[in-house]
Write a protein that holds these residues in place. Sequence first.
Motif, PDB file in Angstrom:
ATOM      1  N   TYR A   1       2.760   0.184  -0.911  1.00  0.00           N
ATOM      2  CA  TYR A   1       2.124   0.378  -2.213  1.00  0.00           C
ATOM      3  C   TYR A   1       2.728  -0.606  -3.216  1.00  0.00           C
ATOM      4  CZ  TYR A   1       0.928   4.818   0.022  1.00  0.00           C
ATOM      5  OH  TYR A   1       0.473   5.773   0.898  1.00  0.00           O
ATOM      6  N   THR A   2       1.946  -0.972  -4.219  1.00  0.00           N
ATOM      7  CA  THR A   2       2.436  -1.886  -5.247  1.00  0.00           C
ATOM      8  C   THR A   2       2.335  -1.230  -6.618  1.00  0.00           C
ATOM      9  OG1 THR A   2       0.262  -2.933  -5.536  1.00  0.00           O
ATOM     10  CG2 THR A   2       1.748  -3.901  -3.905  1.00  0.00           C
ATOM     11  N   VAL A   3       3.309  -1.536  -7.463  1.00  0.00           N
ATOM     12  CA  VAL A   3       3.354  -1.020  -8.826  1.00  0.00           C
ATOM     13  C   VAL A   3       3.719  -2.160  -9.766  1.00  0.00           C
ATOM     14  CG1 VAL A   3       4.251   0.782 -10.350  1.00  0.00           C
ATOM     15  CG2 VAL A   3       4.332   1.126  -7.862  1.00  0.00           C
TER      16      VAL A   3
ATOM     17  N   THR B   1       1.554  -9.151  -6.819  1.00  0.00           N
ATOM     18  CA  THR B   1       1.844  -8.067  -5.869  1.00  0.00           C
ATOM     19  C   THR B   1       0.935  -8.137  -4.646  1.00  0.00           C
ATOM     20  OG1 THR B   1       0.383  -6.529  -7.087  1.00  0.00           O
ATOM     21  CG2 THR B   1       2.724  -6.531  -7.663  1.00  0.00           C
TER      22      THR B   1
ATOM     23  N   TYR C   1       5.741   8.264 -11.267  1.00  0.00           N
ATOM     24  CA  TYR C   1       4.599   7.684 -10.562  1.00  0.00           C
ATOM     25  C   TYR C   1       4.853   7.638  -9.064  1.00  0.00           C
ATOM     26  CZ  TYR C   1       1.201   4.341  -8.862  1.00  0.00           C
ATOM     27  OH  TYR C   1       0.202   3.741  -8.122  1.00  0.00           O
ATOM     28  N   ILE C   2       6.017   7.166  -8.658  1.00  0.00           N
ATOM     29  CA  ILE C   2       6.311   7.025  -7.231  1.00  0.00           C
ATOM     30  C   ILE C   2       6.394   8.388  -6.542  1.00  0.00           C
ATOM     31  CG2 ILE C   2       8.129   6.299  -5.619  1.00  0.00           C
ATOM     32  CD1 ILE C   2       8.534   3.856  -7.450  1.00  0.00           C
TER      33      ILE C   2
ATOM     34  N   ASP D   1      -4.497   2.286 -12.005  1.00  0.00           N
ATOM     35  CA  ASP D   1      -3.498   3.356 -12.046  1.00  0.00           C
ATOM     36  C   ASP D   1      -2.091   2.870 -11.703  1.00  0.00           C
ATOM     37  OD1 ASP D   1      -5.454   5.143 -12.759  1.00  0.00           O
ATOM     38  OD2 ASP D   1      -5.761   5.921 -10.731  1.00  0.00           O
ATOM     39  N   ASN D   2      -2.008   1.784 -10.928  1.00  0.00           N
ATOM     40  CA  ASN D   2      -0.680   1.313 -10.516  1.00  0.00           C
ATOM     41  C   ASN D   2      -0.076   0.321 -11.505  1.00  0.00           C
ATOM     42  OD1 ASN D   2      -2.534  -0.718  -9.797  1.00  0.00           O
ATOM     43  ND2 ASN D   2      -1.250  -1.427  -8.112  1.00  0.00           N
TER      44      ASN D   2
ATOM     45  N   PHE E   1       7.408   0.767  -1.506  1.00  0.00           N
ATOM     46  CA  PHE E   1       6.897   0.547  -2.854  1.00  0.00           C
ATOM     47  C   PHE E   1       7.447  -0.767  -3.405  1.00  0.00           C
ATOM     48  CE2 PHE E   1       6.891   5.039  -2.001  1.00  0.00           C
ATOM     49  CZ  PHE E   1       5.693   5.495  -2.541  1.00  0.00           C
TER      50      PHE E   1
ATOM     51  N   TYR F   1       5.154  -2.615 -13.455  1.00  0.00           N
ATOM     52  CA  TYR F   1       5.845  -1.768 -14.428  1.00  0.00           C
ATOM     53  C   TYR F   1       6.232  -2.587 -15.655  1.00  0.00           C
ATOM     54  CZ  TYR F   1       9.392   1.519 -16.190  1.00  0.00           C
ATOM     55  OH  TYR F   1      10.124   2.376 -16.971  1.00  0.00           O
TER      56      TYR F   1
END
Length: 224
Positions: A111-113, A92, A138-139, A128-129, A54, A115
Amino acid sequence: MNLLRGWFGEKITTFYMWLSLDSRTYRKFHNIILPSKNGTTQIDHLLVSPYGLFIVETKNKKGWIFGSADQSEWTQILFKEKYFFQNPLRQTFRQKKVLSEFLNLNESLIYTVVYFVGDCTFKTPLPDNVINSGIGRYIKKFKNYILSPQDVEHVIKILDDHISNSTLSKRDHIRSLHQRHNSNTICPKCGSNLIEKIAKKGPMQGSKFLGCSNYPTCRFTKNL
């Protein structure tokens, strides 16, 4: 001021991840600078787990946030003042590609987030991310085992070795950013190749320009 705000945002994210994610399951790395064939990339936070890797890109912003996945810039409105900043999903996108190549790991395992840690409100629908609360929650939604214990340990070893032996610094990364933004061959937004195109409509119809080869995911253009 921006550097201080960014540093503070990263510290908040580190704290929330330490608080909400078990270190026995999620190995945490912070402020990693990775080399690539097109310069360097910096990852604010990286989690390695059996559920995947992540990438967490932190943004410390207040006020109202407007944006969409395909816009090159997003907008922040604070005290009736309007500010623009790069679409963090573009960052990202490049980080994911560089990390995949560096670890020789399929991108589907990463996966990318994005924040947002400031007191902000999203005023347009965002993917959504892109979140502004509940980073751990979330993770933890990702529950499928996609990496074996051996794979996880292999990735951790590569990253540990890189961090221990790398001579790349923040200054090197900033220099790399400047070189990419001045390049006529590499897209500064995502790191893909720039190719020559001809405008088919509009006031510049018939004129040549440089466009990202990753269009329409990346819509960067540059006049010739």
